[in-house]
Design a protein around this motif. Structure first.
Motif, PDB file in Angstrom:
ATOM      1  N   CYS A 199       0.821  -1.212   0.000  1.00  0.00           N
ATOM      2  CA  CYS A 199       0.000   0.000   0.000  1.00  0.00           C
ATOM      3  C   CYS A 199       0.855   1.262   0.000  1.00  0.00           C
ATOM      4  O   CYS A 199       0.553   2.223  -0.708  1.00  0.00           O
ATOM      5  N   TRP A 352      -5.091   1.507   3.250  1.00  0.00           N
ATOM      6  CA  TRP A 352      -5.427   2.730   3.945  1.00  0.00           C
ATOM      7  C   TRP A 352      -5.487   3.844   2.905  1.00  0.00           C
ATOM      8  O   TRP A 352      -4.672   3.869   1.984  1.00  0.00           O
ATOM      9  N   GLY A 394      -6.110   4.972  -2.140  1.00  0.00           N
ATOM     10  CA  GLY A 394      -5.084   4.783  -1.131  1.00  0.00           C
ATOM     11  C   GLY A 394      -3.697   5.127  -1.608  1.00  0.00           C
ATOM     12  O   GLY A 394      -2.710   4.754  -0.978  1.00  0.00           O
TER      13      GLY A 394
END
Length: 429
Positions: A199, A352, A394
């Motif tokens: 991520c 996230w 994200g």
């Protein structure tokens, strides 16, 4: 460097893809060292990025001509080209070339690899950073743009114990699921292992593992023992890491706490008679689940193979020169094609700030205004703290410690602003 089409003919506009001095350094204008170039898809429309790290003519004249033998001969430019593979009836064409992504920084010659972002679309491009440091430079590569660079300092090698500039061989690699990262570098007798966050593109939980040194008297008079590292690769099941030295091949089970049980010495010495042996080179995990071992001198038409790399110990089955292209008209082959895993898909869950681990906050402790905005966001009560702007996928778009964030370059829509693990939704209009 030259790009060729599927007929082994130079692609249209496919020459002179590095500065002139690097282009003419060898009689055949190939990449100078392992992992000097890398190809990534630019979306799903037949366009591709070709990334190349090289040396400018000015640095070549100033340093390479005088210090190459001492190994301090850095690269200092990272470029990219764009190929339309649909052009010329599928033979391709370079439609944009010599775009500078990073310059003015003396970088290691080795160490460049990419891993697909957790969103399943974009890519993280990692490049070994500035000389005499353990920097890792990363870029976020999307179909529309390339964001970065971001620099992370990690303990990749013990700079006090091992040569800082020995970078004529070595390799970056990712595990099959993209969650682990490994690195070896020429004379540094340590394996670097870390968790990779698909991520954020960051390396975490770094470890340095001492690699066994074979002190058997060496037939090559230049080396008292086998000390030069060339390659590293994960097994298909992700349980083992394979290490390639010039004279030895090792298997390492990184979750085995007992080092005497974790290491297995696969082979010591040549995979052919000594005189034509040109050392083992970098490693690559094939789509067939085998690991292919390159030839350092590129004079052979065969490669040795690890047939069953998911099996511990002797069962991994080292096969001497079992990948054979004896009938080819080419002189020989060096390293296996060392490209990213294009088959790796999206990670399970979401990145996230779309995950549940960090929720949006509405407290008055810190304020963002104006919101919505078409020009800037101003953050109050978080002076000197890092502010990060993310899109809804994200993807990190911007990071700063300033209180005023310029959002004019970004498209209209919803975004997330993160400050110290707290998130607020913001709108660009």
């Amino acid at each position: 460097m030259i790009l060729y089409d599927s007929n082994c003919v130079m692609m249209e506009n496919g020459d002179s893809l590095v500065p002139e001095k690097a282009y003419t350094h060898y009689p055949f204008p190939n990449g100078l060292l392992p992992q000097n170039s890398l190809i990534l898809p630019k979306g799903n429309n037949g366009l591709y990025y070709v990334f190349v790290v090289s040396v400018t003519d000015s640095l070549y004249n100033a340093v390479w001509n005088t210090q190459l033998s001492s190994e301090r001969a850095p690269f200092n430019i990272l470029m990219y080209h764009i190929v339309d593979i649909n052009a010329n009836n599928g033979l391709g064409k370079v439609i944009s070339k010599n775009n500078v992504l990073l310059s003015g920084k003396e970088m290691h010659k080795i160490g460049m690899m990419a891993c697909r972002h957790a969103n399943g679309r974009d890519w993280w491009l990692l490049k070994q950073g500035q000389y005499d440091t353990n920097q890792v430079i990363r870029f976020l590569v999307t179909p529309d743009s390339i964001a970065g660079p971001w620099i992370q300092n990690v303990t990749m090698t013990d700079l006090a114990s091992y040569p800082k500039t020995s970078d004529l061989s070595g390799q970056y690699t990712f595990s099959p699921n993209g969650e682990k990262f490994a690195y070896v570098k020429q004379k540094c007798q340590q394996l670097y292992l870390a968790d990779f966050d698909r991520c954020t593109g960051e390396l975490n939980n770094s470890k340095l593992i001492n690699i066994p040194i074979d002190t058997t008297p060496n037939l090559d008079p230049k080396y008292k023992y086998d000390s030069l590292l060339n390659g590293v690769c994960f097994s298909p099941n992700g349980q083992f890491v394979y290490i390639s030295k010039r004279w030895n091949q090792y298997q390492y089970e990184y979750n085995q706490p007992d080092s005497s049980l974790a290491w297995y010495h696969i082979i010591q010495g040549p995979d052919t008679t000594y005189l034509p042996f040109q050392w083992y080179s970098s490693l690559h995990r094939g789509v067939d689940g085998r690991i292919y071992i390159g030839n350092f001198g590129a004079q052979f038409k065969q490669m040795s193979v690890i047939d069953k790399p998911d099996i511990k110990g002797v069962g991994c089955s080292f096969c001497r020169k079992c990948f054979r292209l004896d009938d080819t008209t080419y002189m020989g082959f060096g390293a296996p094609p060392d490209m990213p895993d294009f088959n790796l898909g999206a990670a399970s869950g979401t990145c996230w700030p779309l995950s549940q681990s960090e929720s949006e906050v509405r407290s008055a402790e810190w304020v963002v205004y104006p919101n919505p905005s078409s020009t800037v966001f101003i953050v109050q009560n978080k002076h000197g703290k890092k502010k990060e702007l993310y899109n809804v996928q994200g993807e990190l778009l911007f990071s700063t410690k300033e209180d005023v964030i310029d959002v004019k370059p970004y498209a209209k829509g919803m975004y997330y602003l993160r400050v110290e693990h707290e998130v607020k939704k913001v709108i660009i209009e």
